[in-house]
Motif scaffolding. Structure first.
Motif, PDB file in Angstrom:
ATOM      1  N   LYS A  29      -0.644 -11.190   1.607  1.00  0.00           N
ATOM      2  CA  LYS A  29       0.376 -10.391   0.919  1.00  0.00           C
ATOM      3  C   LYS A  29      -0.061  -8.921   0.816  1.00  0.00           C
ATOM      4  N   MET A  30      -1.353  -8.670   0.707  1.00  0.00           N
ATOM      5  CA  MET A  30      -1.869  -7.307   0.572  1.00  0.00           C
ATOM      6  C   MET A  30      -2.230  -6.694   1.930  1.00  0.00           C
ATOM      7  N   ASN A  31      -1.908  -7.410   3.027  1.00  0.00           N
ATOM      8  CA  ASN A  31      -2.187  -6.930   4.396  1.00  0.00           C
ATOM      9  C   ASN A  31      -3.655  -6.571   4.598  1.00  0.00           C
ATOM     10  N   ILE A  32      -4.530  -7.433   4.148  1.00  0.00           N
ATOM     11  CA  ILE A  32      -5.967  -7.204   4.276  1.00  0.00           C
ATOM     12  C   ILE A  32      -6.466  -7.906   5.524  1.00  0.00           C
ATOM     13  N   SER A  33      -7.168  -7.165   6.353  1.00  0.00           N
ATOM     14  CA  SER A  33      -7.838  -7.764   7.509  1.00  0.00           C
ATOM     15  C   SER A  33      -9.188  -8.293   7.023  1.00  0.00           C
ATOM     16  N   ASP A  34      -9.431  -9.560   7.236  1.00  0.00           N
ATOM     17  CA  ASP A  34     -10.637 -10.187   6.693  1.00  0.00           C
ATOM     18  C   ASP A  34     -11.377 -10.991   7.760  1.00  0.00           C
ATOM     19  N   PRO A  35     -11.853 -10.345   8.830  1.00  0.00           N
ATOM     20  CA  PRO A  35     -12.484 -11.089   9.916  1.00  0.00           C
ATOM     21  C   PRO A  35     -13.799 -11.768   9.511  1.00  0.00           C
ATOM     22  N   HIS A  36     -14.491 -11.222   8.521  1.00  0.00           N
ATOM     23  CA  HIS A  36     -15.779 -11.792   8.126  1.00  0.00           C
ATOM     24  C   HIS A  36     -15.690 -12.607   6.834  1.00  0.00           C
ATOM     25  N   GLN A  37     -14.461 -12.835   6.371  1.00  0.00           N
ATOM     26  CA  GLN A  37     -14.205 -13.647   5.180  1.00  0.00           C
ATOM     27  C   GLN A  37     -14.800 -13.035   3.903  1.00  0.00           C
ATOM     28  N   ASP A  38     -15.055 -11.720   3.892  1.00  0.00           N
ATOM     29  CA  ASP A  38     -15.579 -11.064   2.690  1.00  0.00           C
ATOM     30  C   ASP A  38     -14.563 -11.119   1.556  1.00  0.00           C
ATOM     31  N   TYR A  64      -2.409 -17.123 -14.010  1.00  0.00           N
ATOM     32  CA  TYR A  64      -3.710 -16.535 -14.324  1.00  0.00           C
ATOM     33  C   TYR A  64      -4.566 -16.431 -13.061  1.00  0.00           C
ATOM     34  N   PHE A  65      -4.552 -17.472 -12.230  1.00  0.00           N
ATOM     35  CA  PHE A  65      -5.302 -17.436 -10.973  1.00  0.00           C
ATOM     36  C   PHE A  65      -4.799 -16.311 -10.065  1.00  0.00           C
ATOM     37  N   ASN A  66      -3.484 -16.220  -9.925  1.00  0.00           N
ATOM     38  CA  ASN A  66      -2.913 -15.146  -9.089  1.00  0.00           C
ATOM     39  C   ASN A  66      -3.351 -13.771  -9.579  1.00  0.00           C
ATOM     40  N   PHE A  67      -3.247 -13.554 -10.876  1.00  0.00           N
ATOM     41  CA  PHE A  67      -3.622 -12.285 -11.480  1.00  0.00           C
ATOM     42  C   PHE A  67      -5.094 -11.971 -11.212  1.00  0.00           C
ATOM     43  N   ALA A  68      -5.955 -12.940 -11.455  1.00  0.00           N
ATOM     44  CA  ALA A  68      -7.395 -12.730 -11.296  1.00  0.00           C
ATOM     45  C   ALA A  68      -7.763 -12.452  -9.834  1.00  0.00           C
ATOM     46  N   ILE A  69      -7.210 -13.225  -8.928  1.00  0.00           N
ATOM     47  CA  ILE A  69      -7.530 -13.056  -7.501  1.00  0.00           C
ATOM     48  C   ILE A  69      -7.040 -11.700  -7.007  1.00  0.00           C
ATOM     49  N   ARG A  70      -5.789 -11.382  -7.303  1.00  0.00           N
ATOM     50  CA  ARG A  70      -5.203 -10.131  -6.831  1.00  0.00           C
ATOM     51  C   ARG A  70      -5.990  -8.921  -7.342  1.00  0.00           C
ATOM     52  N   ASN A  71      -6.309  -8.904  -8.633  1.00  0.00           N
ATOM     53  CA  ASN A  71      -7.033  -7.770  -9.198  1.00  0.00           C
ATOM     54  C   ASN A  71      -8.448  -7.658  -8.647  1.00  0.00           C
ATOM     55  N   ARG A  72      -9.072  -8.792  -8.387  1.00  0.00           N
ATOM     56  CA  ARG A  72     -10.423  -8.760  -7.817  1.00  0.00           C
ATOM     57  C   ARG A  72     -10.390  -8.200  -6.394  1.00  0.00           C
ATOM     58  N   LEU A  73      -9.367  -8.565  -5.620  1.00  0.00           N
ATOM     59  CA  LEU A  73      -9.225  -8.035  -4.261  1.00  0.00           C
ATOM     60  C   LEU A  73      -8.962  -6.530  -4.294  1.00  0.00           C
ATOM     61  N   ILE A  74      -8.142  -6.080  -5.216  1.00  0.00           N
ATOM     62  CA  ILE A  74      -7.877  -4.644  -5.355  1.00  0.00           C
ATOM     63  C   ILE A  74      -9.167  -3.900  -5.701  1.00  0.00           C
ATOM     64  N   ASP A  75      -9.963  -4.460  -6.598  1.00  0.00           N
ATOM     65  CA  ASP A  75     -11.244  -3.837  -6.950  1.00  0.00           C
ATOM     66  C   ASP A  75     -12.156  -3.714  -5.736  1.00  0.00           C
ATOM     67  N   LYS A  76     -12.180  -4.747  -4.912  1.00  0.00           N
ATOM     68  CA  LYS A  76     -13.022  -4.718  -3.704  1.00  0.00           C
ATOM     69  C   LYS A  76     -12.530  -3.641  -2.734  1.00  0.00           C
ATOM     70  N   ILE A  77     -11.222  -3.534  -2.569  1.00  0.00           N
ATOM     71  CA  ILE A  77     -10.663  -2.501  -1.686  1.00  0.00           C
ATOM     72  C   ILE A  77     -11.070  -1.116  -2.195  1.00  0.00           C
ATOM     73  N   ARG A  78     -10.941  -0.893  -3.484  1.00  0.00           N
ATOM     74  CA  ARG A  78     -11.306   0.408  -4.062  1.00  0.00           C
ATOM     75  C   ARG A  78     -12.789   0.701  -3.851  1.00  0.00           C
ATOM     76  N   LYS A  79     -13.618  -0.293  -4.062  1.00  0.00           N
ATOM     77  CA  LYS A  79     -15.057  -0.110  -3.899  1.00  0.00           C
ATOM     78  C   LYS A  79     -15.387   0.240  -2.451  1.00  0.00           C
ATOM     79  N   GLU A  80     -14.793  -0.471  -1.505  1.00  0.00           N
ATOM     80  CA  GLU A  80     -15.057  -0.199  -0.095  1.00  0.00           C
ATOM     81  C   GLU A  80     -14.525   1.170   0.309  1.00  0.00           C
ATOM     82  N   THR A  81     -13.396   1.577  -0.250  1.00  0.00           N
ATOM     83  CA  THR A  81     -12.840   2.893   0.044  1.00  0.00           C
ATOM     84  C   THR A  81     -13.784   3.982  -0.449  1.00  0.00           C
ATOM     85  N   ARG A  82     -14.314   3.830  -1.650  1.00  0.00           N
ATOM     86  CA  ARG A  82     -15.274   4.816  -2.173  1.00  0.00           C
ATOM     87  C   ARG A  82     -16.517   4.870  -1.299  1.00  0.00           C
TER      88      ARG A  82
END
Length: 192
Positions: A29-38, A64-82
């Motif tokens: 849903k977030m259009n994330i490419s995840d070739p290494h399953q990170d 609750y699961f959806n919320f937690a997973i989605r927010n954790r993925l967003i945090d990872k994207i932000r961290k990798e962008t920085r």
């Protein structure tokens, strides 16, 4: 107490089996490419944390699961962008350091230009000929950068332009000075 009983009834392995697709869904849903399953691993950690901290009084488990997973993925994207931005800053700084006009490339390896301190700069006729045959910006580069030894960034600030523009003036000037015809025109009798 009831929370502990619910966890005993449903193990994390069962929760994982039921919700593994939920992680994949959020990644897709977030259009994330995840070739290494990170990102999948990050979603799995989020699922585990959500499983551990779930409180039935707060709402449905799936939400609750959806919320937690989605927010954790967003945090990872932000961290990798920085991280990427910091790496790009370092690369740009290194590139600027290598391309600041004090280097020449020979066989694709940048080498520092020799120190010309002590070279006499009193040939007024040469300077006048150069000023007459160069553009205003090319002459500014010669005068400020070569003669007065002002750094490129400072020249850019003084002239209200970019460092890249000042570097461009220098490239144009060096190109002219390499031309044998131009050197003859101004009376410069050295081979470059």
């Amino acid at each position: 107490m009831e929370k502990e009983q619910n966890k005993q009834l449903v193990s994390f392995e069962e929760i994982f089996a039921q919700n593994k697709r939920r992680i994949h869904y959020q990644i897709h849903k977030m259009n994330i490419s995840d070739p290494h399953q990170d990102f999948f691993q990050e979603g799995l950690c989020a699922l585990w944390n959500a499983y551990e901290t779930y409180n039935p009084d707060k709402g449905p488990m799936a939400t609750y699961f959806n919320f937690a997973i989605r927010n954790r993925l967003i945090d990872k994207i932000r961290k990798e962008t920085r991280t990427v931005e910091k790496e790009q800053t370092v690369v740009e700084a290194k590139k600027t350091q290598l391309d600041d006009g004090n280097h020449k490339k020979q066989n694709e390896t940048p080498q520092l230009l020799p120190d010309r301190s002590g070279v006499e700069l009193n040939d007024n006729q040469l300077w006048k000929a150069l000023q007459k045959n160069l553009t205003e910006k090319q002459w500014k580069w010669i005068k400020l950068y070569i003669i007065e030894e002002i750094p490129l960034k400072e020249i850019a600030r003084m002239e209200n332009t970019t460092t890249e523009a000042v570097k461009s003036w220098g490239k144009q000037t060096r190109s002219k000075l390499r031309s044998k015809k131009f050197r003859e025109k101004i009376g410069l009798e050295i081979d470059i």
